[in-house]
Design a protein around this motif. Structure first.
Motif, PDB file in Angstrom:
ATOM      1  N   PRO A 120       0.805  -1.235   0.000  1.00  0.00           N
ATOM      2  CA  PRO A 120       0.000   0.000   0.000  1.00  0.00           C
ATOM      3  C   PRO A 120       0.833   1.278   0.000  1.00  0.00           C
ATOM      4  CG  PRO A 120      -0.929  -1.598   1.521  1.00  0.00           C
ATOM      5  CD  PRO A 120       0.379  -2.174   1.060  1.00  0.00           C
ATOM      6  N   ARG A 121       2.033   1.220   0.584  1.00  0.00           N
ATOM      7  CA  ARG A 121       2.885   2.409   0.613  1.00  0.00           C
ATOM      8  C   ARG A 121       3.403   2.786  -0.772  1.00  0.00           C
ATOM      9  NH1 ARG A 121       6.867   0.158   5.154  1.00  0.00           N
ATOM     10  NH2 ARG A 121       6.386  -1.706   3.922  1.00  0.00           N
ATOM     11  N   ASP A 122       3.428   1.829  -1.688  1.00  0.00           N
ATOM     12  CA  ASP A 122       3.967   2.078  -3.029  1.00  0.00           C
ATOM     13  C   ASP A 122       2.896   2.050  -4.117  1.00  0.00           C
ATOM     14  OD1 ASP A 122       6.527   2.023  -1.828  1.00  0.00           O
ATOM     15  OD2 ASP A 122       6.592  -0.159  -2.023  1.00  0.00           O
ATOM     16  N   ARG A 123       1.695   1.630  -3.754  1.00  0.00           N
ATOM     17  CA  ARG A 123       0.669   1.363  -4.772  1.00  0.00           C
ATOM     18  C   ARG A 123       0.285   2.614  -5.557  1.00  0.00           C
ATOM     19  NH1 ARG A 123      -3.975  -1.442  -1.999  1.00  0.00           N
ATOM     20  NH2 ARG A 123      -2.345  -3.028  -1.720  1.00  0.00           N
ATOM     21  N   ARG A 124       0.055   3.715  -4.853  1.00  0.00           N
ATOM     22  CA  ARG A 124      -0.389   4.927  -5.529  1.00  0.00           C
ATOM     23  C   ARG A 124       0.658   5.424  -6.522  1.00  0.00           C
ATOM     24  NH1 ARG A 124      -2.624   9.846  -2.012  1.00  0.00           N
ATOM     25  NH2 ARG A 124      -4.242   8.267  -1.670  1.00  0.00           N
ATOM     26  N   ALA A 125       1.926   5.465  -6.077  1.00  0.00           N
ATOM     27  CA  ALA A 125       2.996   5.937  -6.961  1.00  0.00           C
ATOM     28  C   ALA A 125       3.160   5.016  -8.162  1.00  0.00           C
ATOM     29  CB  ALA A 125       4.308   6.038  -6.188  1.00  0.00           C
ATOM     30  N   CYS A 126       3.030   3.711  -7.944  1.00  0.00           N
ATOM     31  CA  CYS A 126       3.192   2.740  -9.017  1.00  0.00           C
ATOM     32  C   CYS A 126       2.103   2.911 -10.080  1.00  0.00           C
ATOM     33  CB  CYS A 126       3.147   1.328  -8.429  1.00  0.00           C
ATOM     34  SG  CYS A 126       3.778   0.048  -9.519  1.00  0.00           S
ATOM     35  N   LEU A 127       0.860   3.044  -9.648  1.00  0.00           N
ATOM     36  CA  LEU A 127      -0.250   3.198 -10.590  1.00  0.00           C
ATOM     37  C   LEU A 127      -0.196   4.551 -11.283  1.00  0.00           C
ATOM     38  CD1 LEU A 127      -3.133   1.589  -8.499  1.00  0.00           C
ATOM     39  CD2 LEU A 127      -1.855   0.582 -10.389  1.00  0.00           C
ATOM     40  N   ALA A 128       0.224   5.593 -10.559  1.00  0.00           N
ATOM     41  CA  ALA A 128       0.360   6.915 -11.178  1.00  0.00           C
ATOM     42  C   ALA A 128       1.432   6.893 -12.266  1.00  0.00           C
ATOM     43  CB  ALA A 128       0.690   7.962 -10.111  1.00  0.00           C
ATOM     44  N   ASN A 129       2.511   6.175 -12.007  1.00  0.00           N
ATOM     45  CA  ASN A 129       3.586   6.057 -12.994  1.00  0.00           C
ATOM     46  C   ASN A 129       3.109   5.286 -14.218  1.00  0.00           C
ATOM     47  OD1 ASN A 129       6.108   6.329 -14.103  1.00  0.00           O
ATOM     48  ND2 ASN A 129       7.135   4.962 -12.694  1.00  0.00           N
ATOM     49  N   LEU A 130       2.301   4.251 -13.992  1.00  0.00           N
ATOM     50  CA  LEU A 130       1.737   3.482 -15.108  1.00  0.00           C
ATOM     51  C   LEU A 130       0.836   4.367 -15.964  1.00  0.00           C
ATOM     52  CD1 LEU A 130       1.144   0.821 -16.591  1.00  0.00           C
ATOM     53  CD2 LEU A 130      -0.649   0.369 -14.899  1.00  0.00           C
ATOM     54  N   ARG A 131      -0.026   5.148 -15.326  1.00  0.00           N
ATOM     55  CA  ARG A 131      -0.916   6.041 -16.080  1.00  0.00           C
ATOM     56  C   ARG A 131      -0.113   7.086 -16.861  1.00  0.00           C
ATOM     57  NH1 ARG A 131      -4.153   5.377 -11.325  1.00  0.00           N
ATOM     58  NH2 ARG A 131      -3.181   7.211 -10.385  1.00  0.00           N
ATOM     59  N   ARG A 132       0.955   7.598 -16.269  1.00  0.00           N
ATOM     60  CA  ARG A 132       1.793   8.581 -16.951  1.00  0.00           C
ATOM     61  C   ARG A 132       2.416   7.971 -18.210  1.00  0.00           C
ATOM     62  NH1 ARG A 132       6.906   9.176 -17.433  1.00  0.00           N
ATOM     63  NH2 ARG A 132       7.302   7.525 -15.923  1.00  0.00           N
ATOM     64  N   THR A 133       2.901   6.729 -18.090  1.00  0.00           N
ATOM     65  CA  THR A 133       3.490   6.058 -19.255  1.00  0.00           C
ATOM     66  C   THR A 133       2.459   5.872 -20.360  1.00  0.00           C
ATOM     67  OG1 THR A 133       5.169   4.910 -17.937  1.00  0.00           O
ATOM     68  CG2 THR A 133       4.566   3.915 -20.039  1.00  0.00           C
ATOM     69  N   LEU A 134       1.255   5.441 -19.999  1.00  0.00           N
ATOM     70  CA  LEU A 134       0.213   5.231 -21.000  1.00  0.00           C
ATOM     71  C   LEU A 134      -0.236   6.548 -21.628  1.00  0.00           C
ATOM     72  CD1 LEU A 134      -1.975   2.559 -19.165  1.00  0.00           C
ATOM     73  CD2 LEU A 134      -0.189   2.186 -20.874  1.00  0.00           C
ATOM     74  N   ARG A 135      -0.139   7.632 -20.866  1.00  0.00           N
ATOM     75  CA  ARG A 135      -0.582   8.940 -21.377  1.00  0.00           C
ATOM     76  C   ARG A 135       0.481   9.616 -22.237  1.00  0.00           C
ATOM     77  NH1 ARG A 135      -1.083  11.035 -16.928  1.00  0.00           N
ATOM     78  NH2 ARG A 135       0.719  12.421 -16.884  1.00  0.00           N
ATOM     79  N   THR A 136       1.736   9.524 -21.819  1.00  0.00           N
ATOM     80  CA  THR A 136       2.805  10.280 -22.480  1.00  0.00           C
ATOM     81  C   THR A 136       3.715   9.431 -23.351  1.00  0.00           C
ATOM     82  OG1 THR A 136       4.390  10.000 -20.653  1.00  0.00           O
ATOM     83  CG2 THR A 136       2.823  11.838 -20.501  1.00  0.00           C
ATOM     84  N   GLY A 137       3.730   8.110 -23.134  1.00  0.00           N
ATOM     85  CA  GLY A 137       4.640   7.242 -23.874  1.00  0.00           C
ATOM     86  C   GLY A 137       6.033   7.172 -23.280  1.00  0.00           C
ATOM     87  N   GLU A 138       6.255   7.873 -22.159  1.00  0.00           N
ATOM     88  CA  GLU A 138       7.562   7.805 -21.511  1.00  0.00           C
ATOM     89  C   GLU A 138       7.778   6.418 -20.913  1.00  0.00           C
ATOM     90  OE1 GLU A 138       7.986  10.907 -18.661  1.00  0.00           O
ATOM     91  OE2 GLU A 138       7.405  12.494 -20.052  1.00  0.00           O
ATOM     92  N   PRO A 139       9.022   5.952 -20.819  1.00  0.00           N
ATOM     93  CA  PRO A 139       9.283   4.608 -20.271  1.00  0.00           C
ATOM     94  C   PRO A 139       8.761   4.464 -18.846  1.00  0.00           C
ATOM     95  CG  PRO A 139      11.234   5.472 -21.370  1.00  0.00           C
ATOM     96  CD  PRO A 139      10.259   6.606 -21.300  1.00  0.00           C
ATOM     97  N   PHE A 140       8.292   3.271 -18.535  1.00  0.00           N
ATOM     98  CA  PHE A 140       7.849   2.944 -17.175  1.00  0.00           C
ATOM     99  C   PHE A 140       9.060   2.486 -16.386  1.00  0.00           C
ATOM    100  CE2 PHE A 140       6.279  -0.175 -14.069  1.00  0.00           C
ATOM    101  CZ  PHE A 140       5.349   0.595 -13.385  1.00  0.00           C
TER     102      PHE A 140
END
Length: 427
Positions: A180-200
Motif C-alpha cells: 500500500p505504501r507504493d501502490r499509488r505511486a506505481c499506478l500513477a507512474n503506469l498512467r503517466r506512461t500510458l498517457r505520455t509514452g515515456e518509459p515505465f
C-alpha cells in the motif's frame, strides 16, 4: 510423398538442383522418413494415396512433437475448395493444384523455407532471451491497453508471489500484491506512461502470501499499432532485495556509529536540521545537549581499549534508554555524545531530562566483575534564539557550555551563555 513415380520424378527434377529431395510412395514410409534425423525442412504431400491418404499423414505429423513444426504443402489433383480447406485445417501451410507450374512450385517452396528459417531464428532468439532472463532472474510482463489485462511469465509470477497456474488477469488481480505504501505511486507512474509514452520505471514492494515483502524493479516500454496508437506495454521485472539490503547497510554505515549503533555526527546534523525546521513551524523549543564523560581516559589506560569499548557500549545503551523515543542520541567520537531533545513544553521538562542523563552517566557499569564509574559534563543550548543560527553554530554553543561545566567541577550541566556561570546544576 506421392504414390505415382512419375509425379515424384517430376518434382525431383523441379527441385533437385536447389534442394536435397527424399521421396516416399506411401504414408508409412513418409512418416518414417520424416521422423529420421536429419529431419526434413519441408514436406510435400499428395492427398490421394492408398491405405493412408495425405490428410491422415499430415494429421500424424502434427501429432508427433518431432515433426509437428515441419511445414507441409499439399500437391494434389484435387482443386476444389473443400479439399483445400480440409488440408489447411489439418495443419498444412499451402495447397498447390496439379498439373503443377514448376516456377510456381519453386517459388512457394522457397517462401516456406525462408519462413521456416525465420521461424527457427526467432525461436532460437526467444530461447536465448529466456535463458538470459532466467539467468538474470527477470520476469516478463505485458499490459494490453484495450482489454486492461496483464500477462506474465512463470518467473514474473514467482516474483509477485503468485502460486496458481494462471498467467494472465486484470490489473486488479496484481494491484493488491503491491505494498500500500507504493501502490499509488506505481499506478500513477503506469498512467503517466500510458498517457505520455515515456518509459515505465518503478521500484516498489510486493507482499507475498506469507506476508514477506520483496523489492522489485520494473521497466516497461509502450508499443504502438500501425496507426501509431499505443496498444501494449511490455516490460521486465527483477528482484532487488539484495540491492536494497546493501543500500540499507551502506546507509547504516554512513549514519550510524560503528561501535555503539547510535546515530553518528552526520545523522545528528540531519536530525538537528530537521528538528530546527519543525521548531520553526510549531513554535516549540528544542534542546541540544553536548555530553562528555569525566574519567573515561583512566579506564581506557588501566584496563585497555577492549574494556573501554565495552564500557562505552553499555553506557550508550543506558543513555539511550534515558531519553524519549522522539529524541536523538548520537556518539560524536571518543567519549563525546550529543542529544537532540524535541517538543519540550517548559524548562522543568528539560531539567528533568538533564538530571536523568547525569544520573545515568554516574551509575557504575559492571564489566567482567569490574565496577567502573565515570561522570558527565553536559553543555546545553536552546533553539530558536533571538538571532538566526544554524546547526553547526548551535552545536558549537553546546560544546562551549560543556567546557563551562567541566571548568565548574564536572558532573554537572551548564546552559550556554555569552557570560559563563549564569545557570548550571551539579549532579
Amino acid at each position: 510423398m506421392d504414390d505415382q513415380p512419375v509425379n515424384l520424378q517430376l518434382l525431383a527434377e523441379v527441385l533437385d538442383r536447389q534442394f536435397h529431395v527424399m521421396a516416399a510412395t506411401n504414408g508409412a514410409d513418409a512418416l518414417a522418413l520424416a521422423r529420421r534425423a536429419p529431419y526434413p525442412d519441408l514436406i510435400l504431400l499428395d492427398v490421394m494415396m492408398p491405405e493412408m491418404d495425405g490428410y491422415a499423414v499430415c494429421a500424424a505429423l502434427k501429432r508427433d512433437p518431432l515433426t509437428a513444426m515441419i511445414p507441409v504443402i499439399f500437391i494434389t489433383a484435387r482443386n476444389d475448395a473443400p479439399s483445400e480447406t480440409r488440408a489447411l485445417a489439418q495443419g498444412a501451410v499451402d495447397f498447390i493444384s496439379k498439373p503443377i507450374n514448376p516456377t510456381l512450385v519453386r517459388m512457394r517452396v522457397r517462401l516456406q523455407l525462408r519462413l521456416r528459417q525465420r521461424e527457427h531464428a526467432l525461436r532460437e532468439s526467444k530461447e536465448r532471451l529466456e535463458i538470459a532472463l532466467e539467468a538474470a532472474a527477470m520476469g516478463i510482463w505485458t499490459y494490453d491497453i484495450d482489454s486492461g489485462r496483464l500477462r506474465w511469465t512463470t518467473r514474473q509470477a514467482a516474483l509477485l508471489g503468485l502460486v496458481d497456474e494462471c498467467r494472465e488477469g486484470p490489473l486488479g488481480a496484481i494491484k493488491h500484491r503491491i505494498d500500500p505504501r507504493d501502490r499509488r505511486a506505481c499506478l500513477a507512474n503506469l498512467r503517466r506512461t500510458l498517457r505520455t509514452g515515456e518509459p515505465f520505471d518503478q521500484t516498489y514492494r510486493v507482499i507475498w502470501p506469507n506476508g514477506h515483502r520483496h523489492w522489485l524493479h520494473s521497466l516497461g516500454k509502450l508499443t504502438y499499432d500501425e496507426r501509431g496508437a499505443g496498444c501494449r506495454l511490455v516490460g521486465t521485472s527483477r528482484d532487488i532485495c539484495a540491492v536494497k539490503a546493501q543500500q540499507e547497510q551502506l546507509e547504516t554505515l554512513a549514519h550510524r556509529d560503528n561501535l555503539t549503533g547510535l546515530a553518528n555526527r552526520l545523522q545528528l546534523h540531519e536530525r538537528l536540521c530537521h528538528a530546527m525546521a519543525a521548531a520553526d513551524r510549531s513554535g516549540q523549543r528544542l534542546v541540544l545537549v553536548y555530553l562528555d564523560l569525566d574519567g573515561f581516559k583512566p579506564i581506557n589506560d588501566a584496563h585497555g581499549h577492549k574494556v573501554g569499548d565495552q564500557f562505552l557500549v553499555a553506557l550508550a545503551h543506558r543513555l539511550q534508554a534515558t531519553i524519549r523515543e522522539v529524541d536523538t542520541l548520537a556518539r560524536l567520537g571518543g567519549d563525546e555524545f550529543a542529544a537532540v531533545l524535541v517538543d519540550l513544553t517548559d524548562d522543568n521538562d528539560c531539567r528533568t531530562l538533564l538530571e536523568r542523563l547525569l544520573a545515568a552517566a554516574a551509575e557504575p557499569v559492571m564489566i567482567d566483575r569490574l565496577s567502573l564509574c565515570v561522570s558527565a559534563s553536559i553543555g546545553v543550548t536552546f533553539y530558536p534564539q533571538a538571532a538566526c543560527i544554524d546547526a553547526d553554530a548551535l552545536l558549537h554553543q553546546a560544546d562551549m557550555a560543556m567546557y563551562q561545566a567541566k571548568q565548574a567541577g564536572k558532573n554537572s550541566y551548564r546552559i550556554f551563555s555569552e557570560h559563563p556561570g549564569t545557570e548550571g546544576h551539579t549532579g
